[in-house]
Design an enzyme around this catalytic site. Structure first.
Site, PDB file in Angstrom:
ATOM      1  N   HIS A  57     -16.371  -4.923 -33.918  1.00 15.24           N
ATOM      2  CA  HIS A  57     -15.454  -5.886 -34.524  1.00 15.24           C
ATOM      3  C   HIS A  57     -16.267  -7.111 -34.950  1.00 15.24           C
ATOM      4  CE1 HIS A  57     -11.826  -3.682 -33.330  1.00 15.24           C
ATOM      5  NE2 HIS A  57     -12.464  -3.413 -32.201  1.00 15.24           N
ATOM      6  N   LEU A  58     -16.355  -7.326 -36.261  1.00 11.43           N
ATOM      7  CA  LEU A  58     -17.140  -8.460 -36.773  1.00 11.43           C
ATOM      8  C   LEU A  58     -16.261  -9.663 -37.121  1.00 11.43           C
ATOM      9  CD1 LEU A  58     -19.780  -6.611 -38.987  1.00 11.43           C
ATOM     10  CD2 LEU A  58     -20.107  -7.651 -36.737  1.00 11.43           C
ATOM     11  N   ASP A 302     -17.435  -1.025 -29.115  1.00 13.43           N
ATOM     12  CA  ASP A 302     -16.179  -1.788 -29.145  1.00 13.43           C
ATOM     13  C   ASP A 302     -16.455  -3.276 -28.909  1.00 13.43           C
ATOM     14  OD1 ASP A 302     -13.531  -2.428 -29.473  1.00 13.43           O
ATOM     15  OD2 ASP A 302     -12.822  -1.424 -27.659  1.00 13.43           O
TER      16      ASP A 302
END
Ligand SMILES: [Zn+2]
Length: 433
Positions: A57-58, A302
């Site tokens: 997740h950026l 994650d």
């Protein structure tokens, strides 16, 4: 600029020199003549192909206070990664060709890892109608992995249609397996500890029921299914059964599910709140066994950065998720290599070769990932010191967020250098930009 890496041990084997030139591995052998090349002394270091994450997740666009494509890319490079798949639950959601191309371009500008956008399965992650999967696949971002991660594609008819649709371009649906009607208000793994702590439980069956349903759908449709962050022993059993039937299913496990258990919740420290939740000792053992025997194909981090106000609150109101990129390899060394459950070739397989193949990154010419350390291949590699040990200090992380579940914990393994197509993104343990 050419680089001559001296005395490295590819996949933990005998020491050799590697000459990197024009983005590729130009030569491998003893005492290579690298006239004019920058020498990187690597005696005692293990060389692995650059790591590939299927699940990052950026946060950009939308939550640049928690992470950006650039800060997340830097964290990834420092963790030994040369490619990361950026999840679609941004704001706006990555459910159109425009948004996935924006993320892809930001990754190119940062230039630290290949940022591979994941496309949403449904419009707005709402689980009601399919997003423009074909347009995202045909875009410059060349999306092959589709996921509503953070949410489960709960409607079985919609899941079936998504699986049918992605077959046309060899895509894969990556499912966040959580039957939502079984996890309303859930705060932690449902079991003895949740009862003792008085927190609403997240039952293993909520994950297992969706995985069982989806492997049957994937078999019926003849499509590729990937299961995100498998967390229970029962899930491993279902995957083993499905693979024995020839279902095209792959799966990932996170570093935190390999190391930590629901005992962490007893501290009420929200850094340990995550979805799916930390499970029991027996689950951790089954996940390690599943990763060792290949039932679980890959480690997916994650990596889930959260701003301080979303994480440093009461347990019940804290957002789920924890950082993962910078310590992933160390956790795998601690839980799998040091106990003798995976050798270095196994680490390369589960953290580079298989995730690249699942994302269809292994056949893109010079932009390929997850390729062998061999002459002529793209020079994507990481040099790791397996003997080094250090205590994790969240303040020293490159991520913009600080929610590391490993704070204060001593872990083995140090990433000394990372090369992306022959260019060092990390040298001497420091990011090069
Ligand atoms: Zn998820």
């Amino acid at each position: 600029m050419n680089y001559l890496i001296t005395g490295a041990r590819p996949l933990g084997g005998d020491p050799v020199d590697l000459l990197l030139s024009d983005g590729r591995i130009a030569a491998i052998g003893g005492s290579l003549d690298g006239a004019g090349a920058v020498v990187v002394e690597a005696a005692g270091l293990v060389a692995l192909p650059g790591l590939v994450d299927l699940h990052t997740h950026l946060r950009e666009p939308g939550r640049e206070d928690a992470e950006t494509v650039e800060t997340g890319s830097r964290a990834a490079a420092l963790g030994g990664f040369t490619a990361v798949h950026a999840m679609a639950n941004t704001d706006p959601v990555a459910d159109t060709a425009g948004v996935v191309e924006q993320v892809w371009r930001l990754g190119q500008e940062a230039g630290l890892v290949d940022v591979v956008p994941v496309g949403a399965v449904t419009v707005g992650l709402a689980g009601e109608r399919l997003a423009e999967l074909g347009a995202m696949a045909d875009s410059a971002a060349r999306v092959r992995v589709f996921s509503d991660d953070g949410h489960c594609v709960a409607d079985p008819a919609l899941m079936r249609r998504a699986l049918e649709y992605v077959k046309a371009f060899d895509g894969v649906v990556a499912q966040h397996a959580e039957e939502p009607r079984l996890t309303v208000g859930a705060q932690m793994h449902e079991g003895d500890r949740s009862a003792k702590l008085g927190l609403t439980g997240w039952p293993a069956a909520a994950e297992e029921a969706i995985i069982a349903r989806d492997v049957l759908l994937a078999e019926h449709v003849g499509a590729r299914l990937h299961v995100c962050h498998v967390s229970t022993a029962g899930s491993v059993d279902i995957l083993r059964w499905a693979k024995s039937r020839g279902v095209q299913v792959t799966a990932e496990v996170t570093p935190h599910h390999l190391l930590l258990t629901d005992a962490c919740a007893e501290s009420y420290d929200p850094v340990f709140k995550v979805n799916p939740p930390l499970r029991t000792d027996a689950d951790v053992e089954a996940l390690r066994a599943g990763l060792a025997d290949g039932t679980i194909d890959a480690v997916g981090t994650d990596h889930a950065p959260h701003a301080v106000e979303d994480k440093e609150s009461e347990w019940a109101s804290a957002r789920p998720g924890m950082l993962g990129l910078e310590q992933a390899l160390s956790v795998v060394i601690e839980t799998m290599v040091e106990p003798g459950r995976l050798d270095w070739a196994g680490v390369a397989d589960r953290m580079s070769v298989r995730p690249a193949a699942i994302g269809r990154l292994d056949g893109l010419g010079i932009r390929s990932q997850g390729r062998p350390l061999a002459v002529g291949e793209p020079a994507n590699l990481v040099l790791v010191d397996p003997a080094a040990r250090s205590v994790v200090d969240p303040a020293a992380l490159a991520s913009r967020s600080r929610n590391s579940p490993y704070a204060g914990r001593e872990l083995p393994g140090r990433v000394v250098a990372t090369f992306l197509r022959g260019v060092p993104t990390v040298l001497d343990g420091k990011a090069q930009k």
